[in-house]
Structures are given as C-alpha cells and as structure tokens.
Design a protein around this motif. Structure first.
Motif, PDB file in Angstrom:
ATOM      1  N   VAL A 232      49.774 -38.213   8.848  1.00 36.87           N
ATOM      2  CA  VAL A 232      49.596 -36.756   8.884  1.00 36.87           C
ATOM      3  C   VAL A 232      50.822 -36.066   8.310  1.00 36.87           C
ATOM      4  O   VAL A 232      50.722 -35.155   7.473  1.00 36.87           O
ATOM      5  CB  VAL A 232      49.335 -36.281  10.328  1.00 36.87           C
ATOM      6  CG1 VAL A 232      49.418 -34.757  10.426  1.00 36.87           C
ATOM      7  CG2 VAL A 232      47.963 -36.759  10.802  1.00 36.87           C
ATOM      8  N   ARG A 233      52.001 -36.505   8.757  1.00 44.59           N
ATOM      9  CA  ARG A 233      53.241 -35.874   8.274  1.00 44.59           C
ATOM     10  C   ARG A 233      53.425 -36.087   6.776  1.00 44.59           C
ATOM     11  O   ARG A 233      53.868 -35.178   6.059  1.00 44.59           O
ATOM     12  CB  ARG A 233      54.442 -36.424   9.050  1.00 44.59           C
ATOM     13  CG  ARG A 233      54.483 -35.981  10.510  1.00 44.59           C
ATOM     14  CD  ARG A 233      55.810 -36.333  11.147  1.00 44.59           C
ATOM     15  NE  ARG A 233      55.977 -37.766  11.329  1.00 44.59           N
ATOM     16  CZ  ARG A 233      55.629 -38.431  12.426  1.00 44.59           C
ATOM     17  NH1 ARG A 233      55.072 -37.780  13.446  1.00 44.59           N
ATOM     18  NH2 ARG A 233      55.831 -39.728  12.531  1.00 44.59           N
ATOM     19  N   THR A 234      53.084 -37.301   6.306  1.00 42.71           N
ATOM     20  CA  THR A 234      53.228 -37.598   4.882  1.00 42.71           C
ATOM     21  C   THR A 234      52.271 -36.750   4.047  1.00 42.71           C
ATOM     22  O   THR A 234      52.651 -36.231   2.989  1.00 42.71           O
ATOM     23  CB  THR A 234      52.969 -39.088   4.623  1.00 42.71           C
ATOM     24  OG1 THR A 234      53.925 -39.867   5.355  1.00 42.71           O
ATOM     25  CG2 THR A 234      53.090 -39.424   3.143  1.00 42.71           C
ATOM     26  N   ALA A 235      51.033 -36.611   4.513  1.00 41.44           N
ATOM     27  CA  ALA A 235      50.047 -35.808   3.782  1.00 41.44           C
ATOM     28  C   ALA A 235      50.517 -34.359   3.670  1.00 41.44           C
ATOM     29  O   ALA A 235      50.402 -33.738   2.600  1.00 41.44           O
ATOM     30  CB  ALA A 235      48.694 -35.883   4.486  1.00 41.44           C
ATOM     31  N   TYR A 236      51.040 -33.827   4.761  1.00 44.69           N
ATOM     32  CA  TYR A 236      51.535 -32.447   4.729  1.00 44.69           C
ATOM     33  C   TYR A 236      52.729 -32.320   3.783  1.00 44.69           C
ATOM     34  O   TYR A 236      52.794 -31.386   2.971  1.00 44.69           O
ATOM     35  CB  TYR A 236      51.929 -32.003   6.138  1.00 44.69           C
ATOM     36  CG  TYR A 236      52.593 -30.649   6.159  1.00 44.69           C
ATOM     37  CD1 TYR A 236      51.847 -29.479   6.107  1.00 44.69           C
ATOM     38  CD2 TYR A 236      53.978 -30.532   6.193  1.00 44.69           C
ATOM     39  CE1 TYR A 236      52.458 -28.236   6.097  1.00 44.69           C
ATOM     40  CE2 TYR A 236      54.597 -29.297   6.181  1.00 44.69           C
ATOM     41  CZ  TYR A 236      53.841 -28.153   6.131  1.00 44.69           C
ATOM     42  OH  TYR A 236      54.449 -26.922   6.109  1.00 44.69           O
TER      43      TYR A 236
END
Length: 357
Positions: free
Chosen positions: A315-319
């Motif tokens: 999730v953090r990487t996608a954001y």
C-alpha cells in the motif's frame, strides 16, 4: 575467511532470532541491524574482555561506548558510509532497539539508554492541497493512455485515485487499508468500515501496542494482564504508556464516502474484477496487486500472480509511486505544491468522523 564472532555476539544474534518471530518484519530488520553494529564494535576490541563472553555485559557501561561509536557512524555496514554520523531518526531507531534487547537480555536490571530530542512530525497536507490532489488524480485517472509523462498504467491510476479518496474520507493507515475487504463496503459503496486495531488482548490493543513499543504481542499481553514475568521495568512502563496514549480500543468504525469517492471505488472494483478473475481461493481483499511479482526467500524463488492482496508495504509503495509520478507531472505548474510521498503525512491531515452506531 571471516573471524568467528565472540560468544556474547552469538548470544545476541540468538536473542534477536527469538524476538524476530514476535515483532513486525521492519522491527526485526532493525534489531538485526543493531546486532550487526554490536558485532562490528566487538571486532574493534573497544569492549572489555568480559563483554565477549556473556550478552548481559553488553548492557552495562559497555552500552555507552557502543552508543558513542554508533552515533558517530563508526558502526555502519557499508565501508563507504563509515564515519557518517547517524541522523536523529536512525538514532531513535537504534535506541528503541536497545531498549527491546535489554528487556530480553537483562529483564531484571535498569539499563542506561540515551535521551534524544523529540522529532517533529513531518508536515501534513492542508485541506486545499488535498482537494487539489484529488482533482489532479481524477484527471490523471481519466486519461486513456499512460503515455502522459506519469509512467503509471491505467490500472495504477485507477487504484491510486480510489485509495487516496478512501484515505481522505476515513483517514485509514496503510495497515488498515491492507486488511480492508469487499464486505467492508456498504451498499452502493456509500460507506466503508475501518478496523482500527486487531481484536485481541482482553479488550486492549495488545497487537497495536506491541507494534508501537516494538515488543512481541506476548510481552504486551503479559504486561497488560498483570503478569510481567522477567520483563524489564523499562519495557513494562513503555507498554503501559502506549496503552494510555491509545486509549480504549474501538471496534470497526464506519465512515461515509463522498460521491466522488464512490465513483472512484466503483471504477477500481471493475479493474479489480479482471485482476482476480483467474485466481483460486479467497478473493475478498479490496486492494490487490496489479502485476505478477517474484521475490527470493531463504534461497528459494517465489512468485505471486496479479490480484493478490496488498500488504501494508505494498500500500505504501503504491502511494509513493503515485506521488512521485504526480509530482513530476505537475512540477512547475501554477498552484501545485509537491505532495508528500509518505501516506502517513496525508492520513494525519484527515479529520473524518465515523458514523454514529
């Protein structure tokens, strides 16, 4: 041929191995980093001879010598980085890990730990900036092709818009986004449920507290339940302080989604359906991966197809990827302020209130 580690360092490595199963992957990585720093300090012969025999000696006055070397950057892993002082955030990580290790190695002893200045939280996003962010993401998601300078595919942009819109409506953390399921969406995508903590710990947030303090869930439970066997006073106080700050644990909180968010989520659900169509087994996660990926674990190559649930790191990487692309696309345009690449900075700007039960 590498020099054999002294017994105290081998004992410390074994202690870290035991702890690693009860803490987050990130914390386990940090504990191994600190154990490696101890090994490099021991190799310099800066500790007294007794420190090479028993791990307990590492948490006496030896700790001050270790800390001075660590802060000065003398215990860094890469040779080219040696001598570069540790930034305050890294010092804080090392100090926290020392507290965890001391709590296990010498649970009945008070241990010296350095006092560090408080770090200022990174700036958040203003309401006006959040509104501009949503509009720009909506514009980017509506484009038919990713050959627009963003470098993001249509699927990337669709998921990013829906995810950011949900965060702006409910203030969910990356871990809370990762555990969202399809049935957390209300009828017509009008609402979404957010699990603010795992349902464990005699009505207390044992798992959340353990993550905050950086100890195992079992340690947090024993302190909360009044059975702190062989747990240091420092660790006990840290657990109790975290419990006080977090307060009573809520259940699932329900938030109303704005019309724009509903549209964004519906578009993502259509993309998601294609991604999970060929998967076997459970397909209930709301946020899933877009492409197959492979990683190497324990010398074994493992692969995952597209459509598998995103973890907190995913999730953090996608954001972050989305914000890097958007900032590049919007650079120099009037009225645009670069968006933070950490989801936490966006989340902390949200003041959404849950729907009353």
């Amino acid at each position: 041929m590498t020099e054999e580690k002294p017994p105290s360092i081998r004992q410390l490595d074994a202690l870290v191995d035991r702890l690693a199963g009860g803490v987050s992957a990130e914390r386990a990585k940090q504990l191994r980093m600190v154990a490696g720093m101890f090994a490099r300090a021991a190799a310099r012969d800066v500790f007294p001879p007794s420190a090479s025999l028993r791990v307990e000696v590492l948490f006496t006055d030896v700790l001050r010598t270790f800390w001075e070397l660590a802060v000065a950057g003398e215990l860094r892993y890469r040779a080219e980085d040696v001598g570069r002082p540790l930034p305050l955030a890294t010092q804080r990580t090392v100090r926290d890990c020392l507290g965890i290790l001391a709590g296990e190695a010498v649970p009945d002893r008070e241990v010296w730990l350095p006092v560090l200045p408080e770090t200022k939280p990174k700036p958040t996003v203003s309401p006006a900036e959040a509104a501009v962010l949503y509009r720009r993401l909506a514009d980017m998601a509506a484009r038919a092709s990713f050959r627009d300078g963003s470098g993001l595919s249509f699927e990337d942009r669709t998921r990013l818009l829906a995810m950011v819109a949900v965060v702006l409506d409910c203030g969910a953390r990356s871990g809370e986004l990762a555990v969202m399921r399809l049935d957390d969406l209300g009828e017509g995508e009008a609402t979404i449920g957010v699990r603010r903590r795992p349902q464990k710990g005699r009505g207390r947030r044992a798992e959340e507290i353990a993550a905050v303090v950086g100890v195992s869930v079992k340690t947090a439970q024993e302190v909360l339940w009044g059975r702190p066997r062989r747990i240091s006073a420092v660790t006990q106080q840290a657990v109790l302080d975290a419990a006080e700050r977090l307060g009573p644990p809520p259940g699932v909180e329900t938030y109303r989604l704005r019309e724009g968010t509903r549209v964004a989520v519906r578009r993502w659900l259509a993309v998601r359906e294609d991604l999970v169509a060929d998967l076997e087994g459970a397909r209930s996660a709301l946020w899933v991966s877009l492409r197959p990926r492979g990683i190497r674990q324990g010398g074994v190559e493992r692969s995952w197809p597209a459509g598998v649930p995103l973890g907190p790191e995913g999730v953090r990487t996608a954001y972050a990827r989305g914000m890097v692309a958007l900032n590049m696309l919007m650079a120099g345009q009037y009225g645009w302020s670069p968006m933070p690449e950490k989801l936490e900075q966006l989340r902390r700007s949200v003041t959404a209130e849950p729907i009353e039960a």
